[in-house]
Design a protein around this motif. Structure first.
Motif, PDB file in Angstrom:
ATOM      1  N   UNK A 209     -24.466  23.203  -2.667  1.00  0.00           N
ATOM      2  CA  UNK A 209     -23.693  22.968  -1.438  1.00  0.00           C
ATOM      3  C   UNK A 209     -24.501  22.113  -0.461  1.00  0.00           C
ATOM      4  N   UNK A 210     -25.795  22.379  -0.381  1.00  0.00           N
ATOM      5  CA  UNK A 210     -26.634  21.601   0.530  1.00  0.00           C
ATOM      6  C   UNK A 210     -26.560  20.109   0.174  1.00  0.00           C
ATOM      7  N   UNK A 211     -26.604  19.828  -1.111  1.00  0.00           N
ATOM      8  CA  UNK A 211     -26.518  18.425  -1.551  1.00  0.00           C
ATOM      9  C   UNK A 211     -25.219  17.785  -1.069  1.00  0.00           C
ATOM     10  N   UNK A 212     -24.126  18.526  -1.183  1.00  0.00           N
ATOM     11  CA  UNK A 212     -22.824  17.996  -0.743  1.00  0.00           C
ATOM     12  C   UNK A 212     -22.795  17.824   0.770  1.00  0.00           C
ATOM     13  N   UNK A 213     -23.421  18.766   1.477  1.00  0.00           N
ATOM     14  CA  UNK A 213     -23.478  18.661   2.945  1.00  0.00           C
ATOM     15  C   UNK A 213     -24.265  17.420   3.342  1.00  0.00           C
ATOM     16  N   UNK A 214     -25.412  17.229   2.695  1.00  0.00           N
ATOM     17  CA  UNK A 214     -26.248  16.073   3.046  1.00  0.00           C
ATOM     18  C   UNK A 214     -25.499  14.760   2.810  1.00  0.00           C
ATOM     19  N   UNK A 215     -24.617  14.757   1.811  1.00  0.00           N
ATOM     20  CA  UNK A 215     -23.820  13.538   1.550  1.00  0.00           C
ATOM     21  C   UNK A 215     -22.902  13.195   2.730  1.00  0.00           C
ATOM     22  N   UNK A 216     -22.551  14.201   3.530  1.00  0.00           N
ATOM     23  CA  UNK A 216     -21.666  13.967   4.696  1.00  0.00           C
ATOM     24  C   UNK A 216     -22.474  13.722   5.974  1.00  0.00           C
ATOM     25  N   UNK A 217     -23.809  13.857   5.886  1.00  0.00           N
ATOM     26  CA  UNK A 217     -24.639  13.851   7.107  1.00  0.00           C
ATOM     27  C   UNK A 217     -25.660  12.728   7.040  1.00  0.00           C
ATOM     28  N   UNK A 218     -25.347  11.600   7.625  1.00  0.00           N
ATOM     29  CA  UNK A 218     -26.297  10.497   7.581  1.00  0.00           C
ATOM     30  C   UNK A 218     -27.537  10.772   8.430  1.00  0.00           C
ATOM     31  N   UNK A 219     -27.439  11.698   9.371  1.00  0.00           N
ATOM     32  CA  UNK A 219     -28.578  11.986  10.253  1.00  0.00           C
ATOM     33  C   UNK A 219     -29.450  13.125   9.749  1.00  0.00           C
ATOM     34  N   UNK A 220     -28.999  13.833   8.709  1.00  0.00           N
ATOM     35  CA  UNK A 220     -29.775  14.981   8.214  1.00  0.00           C
ATOM     36  C   UNK A 220     -30.881  14.497   7.281  1.00  0.00           C
ATOM     37  N   UNK A 221     -31.873  15.370   7.079  1.00  0.00           N
ATOM     38  CA  UNK A 221     -33.028  14.996   6.265  1.00  0.00           C
ATOM     39  C   UNK A 221     -33.057  15.793   4.964  1.00  0.00           C
ATOM     40  N   UNK A 222     -33.534  15.124   3.917  1.00  0.00           N
ATOM     41  CA  UNK A 222     -33.771  15.835   2.652  1.00  0.00           C
ATOM     42  C   UNK A 222     -35.005  16.718   2.828  1.00  0.00           C
ATOM     43  N   UNK A 223     -35.137  17.699   1.971  1.00  0.00           N
ATOM     44  CA  UNK A 223     -36.362  18.505   1.851  1.00  0.00           C
ATOM     45  C   UNK A 223     -36.662  19.447   3.016  1.00  0.00           C
ATOM     46  N   UNK A 224     -35.747  19.555   3.975  1.00  0.00           N
ATOM     47  CA  UNK A 224     -35.954  20.600   4.994  1.00  0.00           C
ATOM     48  C   UNK A 224     -35.836  21.934   4.267  1.00  0.00           C
ATOM     49  N   UNK A 225     -36.623  22.910   4.679  1.00  0.00           N
ATOM     50  CA  UNK A 225     -36.588  24.194   3.978  1.00  0.00           C
ATOM     51  C   UNK A 225     -35.319  24.984   4.311  1.00  0.00           C
ATOM     52  N   UNK A 226     -34.842  24.811   5.562  1.00  0.00           N
ATOM     53  CA  UNK A 226     -33.663  25.581   6.001  1.00  0.00           C
ATOM     54  C   UNK A 226     -32.700  24.656   6.728  1.00  0.00           C
ATOM     55  N   UNK A 227     -31.448  24.791   6.377  1.00  0.00           N
ATOM     56  CA  UNK A 227     -30.415  24.002   7.061  1.00  0.00           C
ATOM     57  C   UNK A 227     -29.353  24.964   7.605  1.00  0.00           C
ATOM     58  N   UNK A 228     -29.032  24.780   8.870  1.00  0.00           N
ATOM     59  CA  UNK A 228     -28.050  25.650   9.533  1.00  0.00           C
ATOM     60  C   UNK A 228     -26.920  24.772  10.067  1.00  0.00           C
ATOM     61  N   UNK A 229     -25.697  25.133   9.728  1.00  0.00           N
ATOM     62  CA  UNK A 229     -24.539  24.448  10.303  1.00  0.00           C
ATOM     63  C   UNK A 229     -24.019  25.343  11.427  1.00  0.00           C
ATOM     64  N   UNK A 230     -23.991  24.803  12.633  1.00  0.00           N
ATOM     65  CA  UNK A 230     -23.533  25.595  13.776  1.00  0.00           C
ATOM     66  C   UNK A 230     -22.048  25.304  14.007  1.00  0.00           C
ATOM     67  N   UNK A 231     -21.249  26.365  13.895  1.00  0.00           N
ATOM     68  CA  UNK A 231     -19.801  26.228  14.085  1.00  0.00           C
ATOM     69  C   UNK A 231     -19.428  26.600  15.514  1.00  0.00           C
ATOM     70  N   UNK A 232     -18.391  25.943  16.016  1.00  0.00           N
ATOM     71  CA  UNK A 232     -17.814  26.329  17.312  1.00  0.00           C
ATOM     72  C   UNK A 232     -16.444  26.948  17.050  1.00  0.00           C
ATOM     73  N   UNK A 233     -16.134  27.969  17.823  1.00  0.00           N
ATOM     74  CA  UNK A 233     -14.859  28.673  17.663  1.00  0.00           C
ATOM     75  C   UNK A 233     -13.728  27.866  18.301  1.00  0.00           C
TER      76      UNK A 233
END
Ligand SMILES: Cc1cc2nc3c(=O)[nH]c(=O)nc-3n(C[C@H](O)[C@H](O)[C@H](O)COP(=O)(O)O)c2cc1C
Length: 224
Positions: free
Chosen positions: A66-90
């Motif tokens: 899933x992380x790989x798919x997320x990174x494909x949508x995120x041009x500003x995100x970095x590979x190899x970060x140990x933890x990735x958090x997606x912050x949702x708004x209600x």
């Protein structure tokens, strides 16, 4: 009057904020301990929000696929970060929403009468003061603003712990929301992606950019 310890805390905080930088390249072998990561998430959870409504959720991505798919949508995100958090708004947090009722009644423990009064104030605030009831987008963006407070506290917590971090707004919102909904991560009627945060260990072979900030005299104006 501040104690010596409190003054030292202030110096420690500013020092951490001076030293932190947005990590642009992570060490693939870098690891953030569970304890540090829990502290970072706790700093987000304990954040203040308008009326205390906490219109956020933090998705901790634990699947590499899933992380790989997320990174494909995120041009500003970095590979190899140990933890990735997606912050949702209600979505749709207004005075009539089940969310407002749930938080007022169950989290804040208001009596039905106090809850009615509180929500009437909230309604007036959203409608007449902030004008955020004019569109779904305005209401969602109001919730999104609150999530940035949680983001900031997570980043500050990371800085104090010596954990490197990247806030990420560089993503294709349509593609990322669609992906996460398809993966069953959230109901799009209730949540939307606001911002992401990554944590890990900076690749020491990659130089961090220097701290560039406007001077304090430009940023702060004393109005008398
Ligand atoms: C809300 C927000 C979103 C950001 N999005 C990205 C991003 O997608 N990718 C990135 O590399 N940096 C991103 N940044 C980092 C900023 O460019 C960075 O904070 C700014 O240039 C100041 O540099 P510093 O964080 O190193 O002090 C973002 C920062 C914030 C606060």
């Amino acid at each position: 009057m501040n104690t010596a310890v409190e003054r030292q805390n202030g110096a420690t905080l500013i020092d951490a904020l001076e030293r932190r930088f947005t990590c642009k390249r992570y060490d693939p072998n870098g690891h953030v301990s569970d304890e540090d990561f829990s502290t970072i998430l706790e700093a987000g959870r304990l954040s203040p929000s308008s009326f205390g409504f906490e219109p956020w959720k933090f998705l901790v991505i634990e699947s590499d696929e899933l992380l790989g798919k997320i990174l494909d949508c995120c041009w500003g995100a970095k590979k190899n970060a140990d933890r990735t958090v997606v912050i949702l708004a209600r979505r749709g947090v207004d005075a009539q929403s089940p969310w407002a009722h749930q938080i007022s009644g169950h989290v804040h423990g208001l009596s039905p009468e106090d809850e009615r009064a509180r929500l009437a104030t909230f309604e007036e605030f959203q409608r007449s003061d902030l004008h955020v009831l004019e569109s779904d987008r305005a209401l969602f963006d109001w919730a999104g603003k609150q999530t940035y407070i949680a983001l900031a506290n997570m980043l500050t917590a990371a800085a104090l712990l010596g954990v490197d971090a990247t806030p990420v707004e560089g993503y294709d919102a349509d593609a990322l929301n669609e992906l996460l909904v398809k993966e069953g991560a959230f109901d799009p009627g209730e949540w939307g992606v606001s911002v992401l945060a990554q944590f890990g260990v900076h690749d020491p072979s990659h130089r961090a950019h220097p701290k560039l900030r406007r001077p304090i005299e430009e940023v702060v104006e004393h109005v008398r």
